[in-house]
Design a protein around this motif. Structure first.
Motif, PDB file in Angstrom:
ATOM      1  N   LEU A 176      -8.873  -4.143  44.589  1.00 21.55           N
ATOM      2  CA  LEU A 176      -9.686  -3.207  45.376  1.00 21.55           C
ATOM      3  C   LEU A 176      -9.654  -1.807  44.771  1.00 21.55           C
ATOM      4  N   ALA A 177      -8.472  -1.400  44.299  1.00 22.50           N
ATOM      5  CA  ALA A 177      -8.344  -0.064  43.712  1.00 22.50           C
ATOM      6  C   ALA A 177      -9.121   0.055  42.413  1.00 22.50           C
ATOM      7  N   GLY A 178      -9.356  -1.080  41.746  1.00 18.86           N
ATOM      8  CA  GLY A 178     -10.066  -1.053  40.467  1.00 18.86           C
ATOM      9  C   GLY A 178     -11.527  -1.426  40.567  1.00 18.86           C
ATOM     10  N   THR A 179     -12.079  -1.481  41.786  1.00 20.38           N
ATOM     11  CA  THR A 179     -13.460  -1.927  41.979  1.00 20.38           C
ATOM     12  C   THR A 179     -14.320  -0.816  42.562  1.00 20.38           C
ATOM     13  N   ASP A 180     -15.497  -0.634  41.990  1.00 20.52           N
ATOM     14  CA  ASP A 180     -16.466   0.326  42.531  1.00 20.52           C
ATOM     15  C   ASP A 180     -17.067  -0.260  43.807  1.00 20.52           C
ATOM     16  N   LYS A 181     -17.011   0.494  44.897  1.00 28.84           N
ATOM     17  CA  LYS A 181     -17.428  -0.030  46.198  1.00 28.84           C
ATOM     18  C   LYS A 181     -18.922  -0.326  46.267  1.00 28.84           C
ATOM     19  N   LEU A 182     -19.732   0.472  45.594  1.00 29.85           N
ATOM     20  CA  LEU A 182     -21.187   0.300  45.705  1.00 29.85           C
ATOM     21  C   LEU A 182     -21.681  -0.905  44.929  1.00 29.85           C
ATOM     22  N   THR A 183     -21.247  -1.044  43.680  1.00 33.89           N
ATOM     23  CA  THR A 183     -21.800  -2.085  42.803  1.00 33.89           C
ATOM     24  C   THR A 183     -20.919  -3.316  42.675  1.00 33.89           C
ATOM     25  N   GLY A 184     -19.626  -3.190  43.036  1.00 37.63           N
ATOM     26  CA  GLY A 184     -18.701  -4.309  42.851  1.00 37.63           C
ATOM     27  C   GLY A 184     -18.203  -4.439  41.426  1.00 37.63           C
ATOM     28  N   LEU A 185     -18.620  -3.518  40.545  1.00 30.28           N
ATOM     29  CA  LEU A 185     -18.146  -3.530  39.165  1.00 30.28           C
ATOM     30  C   LEU A 185     -16.757  -2.897  39.084  1.00 30.28           C
ATOM     31  N   ALA A 186     -16.172  -2.976  37.900  1.00 32.83           N
ATOM     32  CA  ALA A 186     -14.932  -2.242  37.657  1.00 32.83           C
ATOM     33  C   ALA A 186     -15.213  -0.745  37.755  1.00 32.83           C
ATOM     34  N   ASN A 187     -14.190   0.018  38.140  1.00 29.82           N
ATOM     35  CA  ASN A 187     -14.337   1.471  38.161  1.00 29.82           C
ATOM     36  C   ASN A 187     -13.599   2.068  36.962  1.00 29.82           C
ATOM     37  N   ARG A 188     -13.464   3.383  36.948  1.00 28.24           N
ATOM     38  CA  ARG A 188     -12.843   4.042  35.789  1.00 28.24           C
ATOM     39  C   ARG A 188     -11.403   3.612  35.583  1.00 28.24           C
ATOM     40  N   MET A 189     -10.658   3.432  36.679  1.00 28.50           N
ATOM     41  CA  MET A 189      -9.262   3.041  36.561  1.00 28.50           C
ATOM     42  C   MET A 189      -9.125   1.690  35.868  1.00 28.50           C
ATOM     43  N   LYS A 190      -9.934   0.732  36.296  1.00 27.69           N
ATOM     44  CA  LYS A 190      -9.879  -0.594  35.686  1.00 27.69           C
ATOM     45  C   LYS A 190     -10.386  -0.558  34.251  1.00 27.69           C
ATOM     46  N   LEU A 191     -11.377   0.296  33.980  1.00 25.45           N
ATOM     47  CA  LEU A 191     -11.888   0.458  32.619  1.00 25.45           C
ATOM     48  C   LEU A 191     -10.768   0.932  31.695  1.00 25.45           C
ATOM     49  N   MET A 192      -9.982   1.900  32.149  1.00 22.20           N
ATOM     50  CA  MET A 192      -8.885   2.428  31.330  1.00 22.20           C
ATOM     51  C   MET A 192      -7.812   1.365  31.092  1.00 22.20           C
ATOM     52  N   ASP A 193      -7.491   0.615  32.138  1.00 20.28           N
ATOM     53  CA  ASP A 193      -6.490  -0.448  31.990  1.00 20.28           C
ATOM     54  C   ASP A 193      -6.969  -1.524  31.019  1.00 20.28           C
ATOM     55  N   ALA A 194      -8.229  -1.923  31.155  1.00 23.96           N
ATOM     56  CA  ALA A 194      -8.778  -2.966  30.291  1.00 23.96           C
ATOM     57  C   ALA A 194      -8.853  -2.491  28.846  1.00 23.96           C
ATOM     58  N   THR A 234     -31.019   0.131  43.943  1.00 24.27           N
ATOM     59  CA  THR A 234     -31.392   0.091  42.531  1.00 24.27           C
ATOM     60  C   THR A 234     -30.156   0.017  41.635  1.00 24.27           C
ATOM     61  N   LEU A 235     -29.134   0.809  41.962  1.00 23.03           N
ATOM     62  CA  LEU A 235     -27.898   0.772  41.175  1.00 23.03           C
ATOM     63  C   LEU A 235     -27.244  -0.610  41.222  1.00 23.03           C
ATOM     64  N   ARG A 236     -27.266  -1.233  42.402  1.00 24.29           N
ATOM     65  CA  ARG A 236     -26.696  -2.580  42.512  1.00 24.29           C
ATOM     66  C   ARG A 236     -27.513  -3.580  41.704  1.00 24.29           C
ATOM     67  N   ASN A 237     -28.834  -3.424  41.740  1.00 20.35           N
ATOM     68  CA  ASN A 237     -29.700  -4.330  40.964  1.00 20.35           C
ATOM     69  C   ASN A 237     -29.462  -4.175  39.460  1.00 20.35           C
ATOM     70  N   ILE A 238     -29.361  -2.948  39.003  1.00 22.86           N
ATOM     71  CA  ILE A 238     -29.120  -2.697  37.578  1.00 22.86           C
ATOM     72  C   ILE A 238     -27.762  -3.244  37.164  1.00 22.86           C
ATOM     73  N   ALA A 239     -26.759  -3.050  38.022  1.00 21.52           N
ATOM     74  CA  ALA A 239     -25.416  -3.556  37.726  1.00 21.52           C
ATOM     75  C   ALA A 239     -25.435  -5.067  37.541  1.00 21.52           C
ATOM     76  N   ARG A 240     -26.105  -5.781  38.454  1.00 17.57           N
ATOM     77  CA  ARG A 240     -26.191  -7.241  38.345  1.00 17.57           C
ATOM     78  C   ARG A 240     -27.006  -7.646  37.117  1.00 17.57           C
ATOM     79  N   PHE A 241     -28.068  -6.885  36.845  1.00 22.18           N
ATOM     80  CA  PHE A 241     -28.940  -7.193  35.716  1.00 22.18           C
ATOM     81  C   PHE A 241     -28.152  -7.141  34.398  1.00 22.18           C
ATOM     82  N   ILE A 242     -27.393  -6.068  34.196  1.00 20.53           N
ATOM     83  CA  ILE A 242     -26.628  -5.939  32.954  1.00 20.53           C
ATOM     84  C   ILE A 242     -25.492  -6.951  32.912  1.00 20.53           C
ATOM     85  N   GLU A 243     -24.824  -7.134  34.045  1.00 18.85           N
ATOM     86  CA  GLU A 243     -23.679  -8.049  34.095  1.00 18.85           C
ATOM     87  C   GLU A 243     -24.093  -9.481  33.773  1.00 18.85           C
TER      88      GLU A 243
END
Length: 353
Positions: A176-194, A234-243
């Motif tokens: 939960l701490a590593g997930t962006d609430k709006l899009t469900g993608l990883a957030n900055r914290m998870k990006l840094m860890d990965a 729109t942000l959620r749609n773009i997130a799913r589109f790229i993912e």
């Protein structure tokens, strides 16, 4: 996640420090009592262990070899408990301490190692208890044995269930701490860890690693014209589109606002550019319908390469961001990497002249 491992160690360090403080105090008290009772070998062991625990208490929060010190502490600690039961004239009540073995093992060693360590020393403790204290009436012996074995099994079971639930809850909280609430993608914290894992692998094996920054073109117009709710959709749609168009080995994260960051491992510079540019082209040709209103979005992107453009995430993001804004200056809806950066710069300079 590395962050998960570090948090787990911090939790164990705090538990260990409490246990060490208790062992220091109890060790001095029991050693004095056993010196008085004439149990000299046991008293010396307890005193030595109290001093060793005092040393560990001072370093346990900062030592890098935490797991090693845990093992060096617990194994002798449990051996002393079993030996104390074996010593003639020792009290029958000392068996109570054997029942703490599963709790201590699971808290400090985790579920797998804790299980085997507690199982071994519980078996040793129950065996010594039967050898020392069970004799006489057979019916009473059977009742005592059942009570002892049942209580030992219960302690192991409870510790095992508790540790499983604790691990699951910790993983859930970290997710939960590593997930962006709006899009469900990883957030900055998870990006840094990965990135730490990706970079370590790339450096060890000499494999390519790229960092991509996407920015939605004219996204502010969507919010101004249709409202922020449509912007969020729109942000959620773009997130799913790229993912949907990246590999499972890649990581897509929402970097902030209308920006997305993408880690691409194992692709050459040319292949990486082709993949990102294909996403850009497909997005440009895609219409997102919202309440019968077709929305078309384009993206600009900048790509940086691990090693060539830097080795830290900050350096790579900075370089990708520079190329992203070069793409914006070049008319948007394009991708800029190291190979076409110079060409676009020259073209922009000619236009300014």
């Amino acid at each position: 996640m590395p962050n998960s491992l570090e948090q787990n160690y911090q939790y164990r360090r705090r538990v260990m420090r409490v246990l060490l403080l208790f062992v220091v105090v109890a060790g001095f008290i029991f050693s004095a009592v056993n010196f008085y009772r004439g149990l000299i070998p046991l008293a010396i062991m307890e005193l030595t262990y109290a001093l060793f625990s005092l040393f560990l208490w001072q370093i346990i929060l900062v030592t890098e070899r935490f797991q090693m010190w845990i093992t060096l502490f617990l194994v002798p600690f449990f051996i002393i408990l079993v030996y104390a039961m074996y010593v003639p004239n020792s009290s029958e009540s000392i068996f109570v301490w054997i029942l703490t073995v599963p709790v201590i093992s699971y808290l400090l060693m985790g579920r797998r190692q804790g299980f085997w360590l507690s199982l071994f020393f519980i078996f040793c403790g129950v065996t010594v208890y039967h050898f020392r204290f069970i004799s006489g009436d057979s019916a009473i012996n059977i009742a005592d044995s059942v009570n002892i074995i049942a209580s030992a099994c219960l302690m192991i079971s409870l510790a095992h269930v508790h540790e499983i639930n604790r691990e699951k809850n910790e993983e859930r909280l970290l997710e939960l701490a590593g997930t962006d609430k709006l899009t469900g993608l990883a957030n900055r914290m998870k990006l840094m860890d990965a990135f730490k894992l990706y970079a370590e692998y790339a450096q060890r094996h000499g494999s390519p690693l790229s960092v991509v920054l996407f920015d939605l073109d004219f996204f502010k117009n969507v919010n101004d014209k249709h409202g922020h709710h449509v912007g969020d959709v729109t942000l959620r749609n773009i997130a799913r589109f790229i993912e949907d168009r990246i590999r499972k080995t890649d990581l897509l994260a929402r970097f902030g606002g209308e920006e997305f960051a993408l880690l691409i491992a194992g692709s050459s510079d040319e292949n990486c550019f082709q993949r990102v540019d294909l996403i850009r082209q497909q997005l440009c040709d895609t219409h997102f319908d919202h309440e019968q209103t077709p929305l078309t979005m384009t993206v600009s992107a900048g790509i940086s390469t691990f090693g060539t453009d830097g080795t830290s995430l900050d350096d790579l993001l900075m370089k990708a961001d520079q190329r992203l804004y070069l793409a914006k200056d070049n008319g948007r809806n394009c991708v800029v990497d190291a190979n076409n950066e110079q060409i676009i710069n020259l073209a922009l300079k000619k236009m300014q002249i």
